[in-house]
Design a protein around this motif. Structure first.
Motif, mmCIF file in Angstrom:
data_model
loop_
_atom_site.group_PDB
_atom_site.id
_atom_site.type_symbol
_atom_site.label_atom_id
_atom_site.label_comp_id
_atom_site.label_asym_id
_atom_site.label_seq_id
_atom_site.Cartn_x
_atom_site.Cartn_y
_atom_site.Cartn_z
ATOM 1 N N ILE A 233 0.805 -1.232 0.008
ATOM 2 C CA ILE A 233 0.037 0.074 0.127
ATOM 3 C C ILE A 233 0.909 1.388 -0.008
ATOM 4 N N ASP A 234 0.621 2.084 -0.930
ATOM 5 C CA ASP A 234 1.230 3.334 -0.992
ATOM 6 C C ASP A 234 0.327 4.649 -1.037
ATOM 7 N N LEU A 235 0.504 5.596 -0.232
ATOM 8 C CA LEU A 235 -0.560 6.653 -0.232
ATOM 9 C C LEU A 235 -0.334 7.677 -1.334
ATOM 10 N N ASP A 236 -1.292 8.024 -2.084
ATOM 11 C CA ASP A 236 -1.091 8.847 -3.091
ATOM 12 C C ASP A 236 -0.741 10.308 -2.867
ATOM 13 N N ASN A 237 0.127 10.889 -3.261
ATOM 14 C CA ASN A 237 0.331 12.310 -3.352
ATOM 15 C C ASN A 237 0.636 12.836 -1.800
ATOM 16 N N PHE A 238 1.146 11.968 -0.995
ATOM 17 C CA PHE A 238 1.260 12.095 0.156
ATOM 18 C C PHE A 238 2.433 13.202 0.340
ATOM 19 N N LYS A 239 3.078 13.688 -0.459
ATOM 20 C CA LYS A 239 4.133 14.781 -0.426
ATOM 21 C C LYS A 239 3.367 16.119 -0.422
ATOM 22 N N ASP A 251 2.188 13.392 9.721
ATOM 23 C CA ASP A 251 2.474 12.267 10.679
ATOM 24 C C ASP A 251 0.932 11.714 11.341
ATOM 25 N N LYS A 252 0.019 12.876 11.340
ATOM 26 C CA LYS A 252 -1.326 12.600 11.829
ATOM 27 C C LYS A 252 -1.806 11.883 10.879
ATOM 28 N N LEU A 253 -1.759 11.845 9.619
ATOM 29 C CA LEU A 253 -2.401 11.134 8.404
ATOM 30 C C LEU A 253 -1.711 9.740 8.622
ATOM 31 N N LEU A 254 -0.430 9.664 8.567
ATOM 32 C CA LEU A 254 -0.094 8.271 8.696
ATOM 33 C C LEU A 254 -0.475 7.245 9.835
ATOM 34 N N GLN A 255 -0.731 8.127 11.148
ATOM 35 C CA GLN A 255 -1.200 7.543 12.349
ATOM 36 C C GLN A 255 -2.628 7.119 12.027
ATOM 37 N N SER A 256 -3.505 7.950 11.402
ATOM 38 C CA SER A 256 -4.823 7.733 11.114
ATOM 39 C C SER A 256 -5.255 6.262 10.037
ATOM 40 N N LEU A 270 -1.722 -8.996 9.314
ATOM 41 C CA LEU A 270 -0.700 -8.325 10.017
ATOM 42 C C LEU A 270 -0.557 -7.139 9.027
ATOM 43 N N VAL A 271 -0.307 -5.913 9.532
ATOM 44 C CA VAL A 271 -0.180 -4.762 8.683
ATOM 45 C C VAL A 271 1.226 -3.971 9.226
ATOM 46 N N CYS A 272 2.122 -3.620 8.550
ATOM 47 C CA CYS A 272 3.278 -2.956 8.835
ATOM 48 C C CYS A 272 3.427 -1.917 7.986
ATOM 49 N N ARG A 273 4.362 -0.974 8.718
ATOM 50 C CA ARG A 273 4.765 0.376 7.995
ATOM 51 C C ARG A 273 6.237 -0.076 7.752
ATOM 52 N N ILE A 274 6.741 -0.145 6.449
ATOM 53 C CA ILE A 274 7.863 -0.242 5.934
ATOM 54 C C ILE A 274 8.710 0.679 5.420
ATOM 55 N N SER A 275 8.244 1.840 5.191
ATOM 56 C CA SER A 275 8.821 3.142 4.883
ATOM 57 C C SER A 275 7.930 4.126 5.256
ATOM 58 N N GLY A 276 8.283 5.436 4.619
ATOM 59 C CA GLY A 276 7.410 6.752 5.009
ATOM 60 C C GLY A 276 6.151 6.503 4.721
ATOM 61 N N ASP A 277 5.661 6.488 3.585
ATOM 62 C CA ASP A 277 4.310 6.379 3.261
ATOM 63 C C ASP A 277 3.622 4.948 2.814
ATOM 64 N N GLU A 278 4.477 4.095 3.001
ATOM 65 C CA GLU A 278 4.375 2.559 2.565
ATOM 66 C C GLU A 278 3.835 1.707 3.500
ATOM 67 N N PHE A 279 2.734 0.804 3.497
ATOM 68 C CA PHE A 279 2.419 -0.026 4.323
ATOM 69 C C PHE A 279 2.412 -1.395 3.630
ATOM 70 N N LEU A 280 2.478 -2.488 4.329
ATOM 71 C CA LEU A 280 2.479 -3.811 3.861
ATOM 72 C C LEU A 280 1.353 -4.603 4.661
ATOM 73 N N VAL A 281 0.657 -5.368 3.933
ATOM 74 C CA VAL A 281 -0.355 -6.028 4.557
ATOM 75 C C VAL A 281 -0.394 -7.505 4.500
ATOM 76 N N LEU A 282 -0.291 -8.397 5.477
ATOM 77 C CA LEU A 282 -0.070 -9.882 5.177
ATOM 78 C C LEU A 282 -1.395 -10.453 5.809
ATOM 79 N N ALA A 283 -2.044 -11.134 4.696
ATOM 80 C CA ALA A 283 -3.230 -11.505 5.155
ATOM 81 C C ALA A 283 -3.061 -13.293 4.463
#
Length: 370
Positions: A233-239, A251-256, A270-283
């Motif tokens: 998962i990568d957030l669109d236009n996070f910058k 930061d508040k957006l990432l926490q939300s 399992l959901v993980c944060r692997i870098s700035g605005d990238e998440f990884l879900v293992l299902a």
């Protein structure tokens, strides 16, 4: 209790036992003179000299030479008791009770080598006294029980009990301190593990823990022929959020997003944060591709949940790339790369999309929320 505090406590205990011993010797000097027994003056003088000879113990303790001071006290008392045994009633003399008192104090002070040497000396002395009586070289008369001998035995027993009581208290405090320290070490290890395996901002697991869970999931899915899905998962236009609203808003957006992803997943996922605005879900536990697709659409909707920051409300979208094991492989790093490739294909189709990994990454492998 630290080691330094424990050493200071041992010093205090040594001085306490020293002054108690000195007091007992002086009391016995007066007692012998008052009793008027045979050799009363000679014994009183010997006990008074013994008390003087033990006085360097105090000076050595003040200089923190605890081992030397303790050995001086133990050896001096051993020689005194030995002399009393030979001069008076031998193996039936009340002074014999001083031997175990000396050994207990040596053991509690941690002088193992001194303890062994004193034990050997005492055993040899007892055998020599018995042998001397058998050979007629010395004839010790059995001690007659009197109030004076009973009082002496009571005083020696009191010295033994006092020494043991003081040291037991110290050892108990040390054990409690060690338990407390062990608990702090255990908590520190847990905190270190938390820092190693989790992201500090979102408190989500990181890639290290994701890899461990992946290995476990692979062992479970093979015998049951179940699928394990990796959703990148990568957030669109996070910058733009950081640039327009500041890093606090980012930061508040990432926490939300982390909270929303966690709340929309099953307990086994399992959901993980692997870098700035990238998440990884293992299902795991899937049997059809449509089940994974439904999960991806649910996560797209979860990420789009509005976030309030000050007087501003904003929301984010994301792109999701999906790789499935064992269909697309079983190597964790390789599947992460494939899911990452699928995520870029989802962005190519206009963002806020999901895409399954495929060699050609065709349009029929992608989708968006409805």
């Amino acid at each position: 209790m630290t080691i330094e505090e424990f050493e200071q406590q041992r010093k205090r205990r040594l001085l306490q036992v020293f002054w108690l011993t000195e007091a007992i010797l002086l009391i016995e000097v007066v007692h012998r003179l008052y009793a008027g027994a045979v050799l009363a003056r000679e014994l009183s003088a010997a006990l008074f000299i013994a008390a003087l000879l033990l006085s360097p113990v105090w000076l050595l303790a003040q200089r923190d030479a605890l081992k030397v001071a303790t050995r001086w006290l133990l050896i001096g008392l051993t020689l005194l008791v030995t002399a009393l045994l030979w001069v008076f009633s031998g193996l039936s003399d009340e002074a014999l009770l001083g031997y175990p008192c000396i050994l207990v104090f040596a053991a509690l002070m941690g002088l193992r080598r001194t303890f062994l040497w004193l034990t050997a000396f005492m055993l040899l002395n007892l055998l020599l006294i018995g042998l001397s009586n058998d050979l007629g070289l010395v004839q010790h008369q059995p001690m007659r029980s009197t109030i004076h001998s009973g009082a002496l035995l009571a005083i020696i027993l009191l010295l033994l009990a006092s020494s043991v009581w003081l040291m037991i208290g110290d050892l108990t405090k040390l054990v409690q301190a060690l338990r407390s320290e062990n608990h702090r070490v255990h908590q520190s290890q847990q905190q270190i593990r938390q820092l190693i395996n989790h992201d500090s901002l979102t408190q989500l697991p990181n890639r290290v823990l994701a890899r461990e869970r992946w290995e476990q999931a692979m062992q479970c899915c093979r015998p049951q022929e179940q699928w394990v899905a990796l959703l990148f998962i990568d957030l669109d236009n996070f910058k733009q959020v950081n640039d327009n609203l500041g890093h606090h808003a980012g930061d508040k957006l990432l926490q939300s997003v982390a909270s929303q992803l966690r709340s929309h997943l099953r307990g086994s996922d399992l959901v993980c944060r692997i870098s700035g605005d990238e998440f990884l879900v293992l299902a795991e536990g899937f049997h059809q591709q449509t089940e994974v697709q439904q999960l991806a659409e649910k996560l797209l909707a979860a990420v789009a949940t509005p976030v309030e920051f000050g007087h501003t409300t904003f929301s984010a979208t994301c792109s999701i790339g999906i790789a499935i094991a064992p269909r697309d492989g079983t190597d964790f790093d390789a599947l992460c790369q494939k899911a990452d490739s699928a995520m870029y294909q989802a962005k190519h189709f206009g963002r806020n999309h999901w895409a399954f990994y495929d060699a050609s990454l065709g349009a029929d492998k992608t989708g968006t929320t409805r």
